[in-house]
Scaffold this active site. Structure first.
Site, PDB file in Angstrom:
ATOM      1  N   ASP A   1       0.817  -1.211   0.000  1.00 53.05           N
ATOM      2  CA  ASP A   1       0.000   0.000   0.000  1.00 53.05           C
ATOM      3  C   ASP A   1       0.849   1.259   0.000  1.00 53.05           C
ATOM      4  O   ASP A   1       1.812   1.361   0.773  1.00 53.05           O
ATOM      5  CB  ASP A   1      -0.895   0.054   1.237  1.00 53.05           C
ATOM      6  CG  ASP A   1      -2.105  -0.844   1.146  1.00 53.05           C
ATOM      7  OD1 ASP A   1      -2.329  -1.437   0.069  1.00 53.05           O
ATOM      8  OD2 ASP A   1      -2.824  -0.947   2.151  1.00 53.05           O
TER       9      ASP A   1
ATOM     10  N   SER B   1      -8.941   5.454  -4.700  1.00 55.40           N
ATOM     11  CA  SER B   1      -7.912   4.407  -4.721  1.00 55.40           C
ATOM     12  C   SER B   1      -7.617   3.979  -6.155  1.00 55.40           C
ATOM     13  O   SER B   1      -8.513   3.918  -6.995  1.00 55.40           O
ATOM     14  CB  SER B   1      -8.367   3.182  -3.912  1.00 55.40           C
ATOM     15  OG  SER B   1      -8.585   3.516  -2.569  1.00 55.40           O
TER      16      SER B   1
ATOM     17  N   LYS C   1     -23.993  -3.015   7.076  1.00 55.00           N
ATOM     18  CA  LYS C   1     -23.725  -1.802   6.295  1.00 55.00           C
ATOM     19  C   LYS C   1     -22.974  -0.819   7.191  1.00 55.00           C
ATOM     20  O   LYS C   1     -23.488  -0.408   8.241  1.00 55.00           O
ATOM     21  CB  LYS C   1     -25.037  -1.182   5.806  1.00 55.00           C
ATOM     22  CG  LYS C   1     -24.867   0.051   4.932  1.00 55.00           C
ATOM     23  CD  LYS C   1     -26.210   0.728   4.653  1.00 55.00           C
ATOM     24  CE  LYS C   1     -27.046  -0.015   3.660  1.00 55.00           C
ATOM     25  NZ  LYS C   1     -28.219   0.807   3.210  1.00 55.00           N
TER      26      LYS C   1
ATOM     27  N   TYR D   1     -20.873   2.820   8.031  1.00 55.73           N
ATOM     28  CA  TYR D   1     -20.978   4.239   7.705  1.00 55.73           C
ATOM     29  C   TYR D   1     -19.783   5.039   8.218  1.00 55.73           C
ATOM     30  O   TYR D   1     -19.900   6.235   8.460  1.00 55.73           O
ATOM     31  CB  TYR D   1     -22.252   4.825   8.315  1.00 55.73           C
ATOM     32  CG  TYR D   1     -23.538   4.374   7.663  1.00 55.73           C
ATOM     33  CD1 TYR D   1     -24.172   5.156   6.698  1.00 55.73           C
ATOM     34  CD2 TYR D   1     -24.139   3.177   8.027  1.00 55.73           C
ATOM     35  CE1 TYR D   1     -25.367   4.754   6.121  1.00 55.73           C
ATOM     36  CE2 TYR D   1     -25.321   2.760   7.450  1.00 55.73           C
ATOM     37  CZ  TYR D   1     -25.932   3.561   6.489  1.00 55.73           C
ATOM     38  OH  TYR D   1     -27.115   3.147   5.908  1.00 55.73           O
TER      39      TYR D   1
ATOM     40  N   ASP E   1     -11.848  -3.283   7.031  1.00 49.43           N
ATOM     41  CA  ASP E   1     -11.319  -4.644   7.149  1.00 49.43           C
ATOM     42  C   ASP E   1     -11.201  -5.058   8.610  1.00 49.43           C
ATOM     43  O   ASP E   1     -11.487  -6.206   8.980  1.00 49.43           O
ATOM     44  CB  ASP E   1      -9.952  -4.751   6.468  1.00 49.43           C
ATOM     45  CG  ASP E   1     -10.027  -4.493   4.976  1.00 49.43           C
ATOM     46  OD1 ASP E   1     -11.065  -4.789   4.368  1.00 49.43           O
ATOM     47  OD2 ASP E   1      -9.025  -3.996   4.420  1.00 49.43           O
TER      48      ASP E   1
END
Length: 309
Positions: A16, A110, A217, A219, A249
């Site tokens: 990354d 990204s 989900k 947020y 993650d």
């Protein structure tokens, strides 16, 4: 069947580049980079590493390049007790590389170079390592490989979680139906879950009818919502955010840690929130991973009781 691993993560291991900007440039222009770091990442590797730190016996299947062999990253994964014996090594290619750019308002863009991960599509599914795991997490990666792994895991009665992440756009409708259909838990941020619903022409209740018992989900700083037999709202634990990269993650790893321990969905979400709160405090997806004791302590400090894990 000897299930000597708790959780197998399937998908990307990546190098990354975490880049901080004041604001994103307009097309045909440029902007200054305020800060840049080269760190370890990849959604599947993040889940495997965070899960391992939280006490799970994890394994990892990714497609990596010749530059992974002998790397610090490989040594880290091995030292963390993660089974990487089924990694797909493509010596002529490079390991997938992500360029993650975050502006001052924590919006992200990204760019991802697949490199060795293009070989997922032609690879045999890792039957042995799937057989040895209690649960399988399908993270970002090739849709056809994820579908085949998921269907094999389903034939064995494994617990399956699915998070297409930024690779959602690569799934055809039929592949998305296959992956959603075999999973027990579907994870996504609110943009991704909304796109999945739109692609499949259903609402969240319709998603649950297609396969998963649980839809989660997220947020970001506004917490998460868990949809199952009831709708459960989970608050984020407020922390000073240095970098949101990897929080999702770590949330998934924390959720699966609690879920596999038999915790109810409220406590799964709360524990996931506690784990994710550490990751946002430092730059990078693996820079500030808590151990189980630290995550439990923060959970108790915020919600006033010990998590049942």
């Amino acid at each position: 069947m000897n299930e000597d691993r708790d959780l197998l993560a399937v998908g990307h291991t990546a190098f990354d580049y975490i880049i901080q900007l004041d604001k994103f440039p307009e097309p045909n222009s440029s902007t200054a980079i305020r800060r840049m770091r080269n760190l370890h990442g990849g959604a599947a590797a993040n889940v495997a590493l965070v899960g391992s730190k939280l006490g799970l016996r994890t394994s990892l299947v990714s497609a990596v390049g010749g530059d992974f062999e002998g790397s610090e990253y490989r040594r880290l994964l091995e030292a963390s007790g993660i089974d990487i014996s089924s990694m797909i090594v493509v010596k002529s290619e490079t390991t997938p590389t992500a360029f993650v750019m975050t502006d001052a308002d924590h919006n992200q863009i990204s760019y991802f170079y697949w490199g060795a991960a293009t070989q997922f599509r032609e690879s045999e599914i890792p039957r042995r390592v799937i057989e040895s795991a209690r649960a399988v997490h399908l993270a970002t990666g090739d849709p056809s490989f994820n579908c085949r792994c998921g269907e094999f895991a389903r034939s064995l009665g494994k617990t399956i979680s699915f998070d297409p992440g930024q690779d959602l756009h690569m799934y055809s409708r039929s592949q998305l139906e296959r992956a959603v259909g075999v999973c027990d838990i579907l994870f996504g941020n609110h943009h991704e879950i909304d796109r999945i619903c739109s692609r499949l022409e259903v609402d969240v209740d319709g998603l649950i009818e297609m396969g998963p018992d649980v839809v989660v989900k997220t947020y970001g700083r506004d917490g998460s919502i868990i949809y199952a037999d009831e709708v459960i709202k989970i608050d984020a634990i407020p922390r000073e955010a240095a970098d949101p990269t990897g929080a999702g993650d770590s949330y998934r790893a924390g959720f699966m840690r609690a879920y596999l321990a038999g915790a109810d969905l409220m406590d799964c979400g709360r524990f996931a929130s506690a784990v994710a709160s550490f990751i946002v405090e430092e730059e990078g997806t693996q820079t500030n991973i808590p151990d189980l004791e630290s995550a439990v302590r923060r959970f108790k400090r915020h919600w006033g009781y010990d998590p049942p894990i």
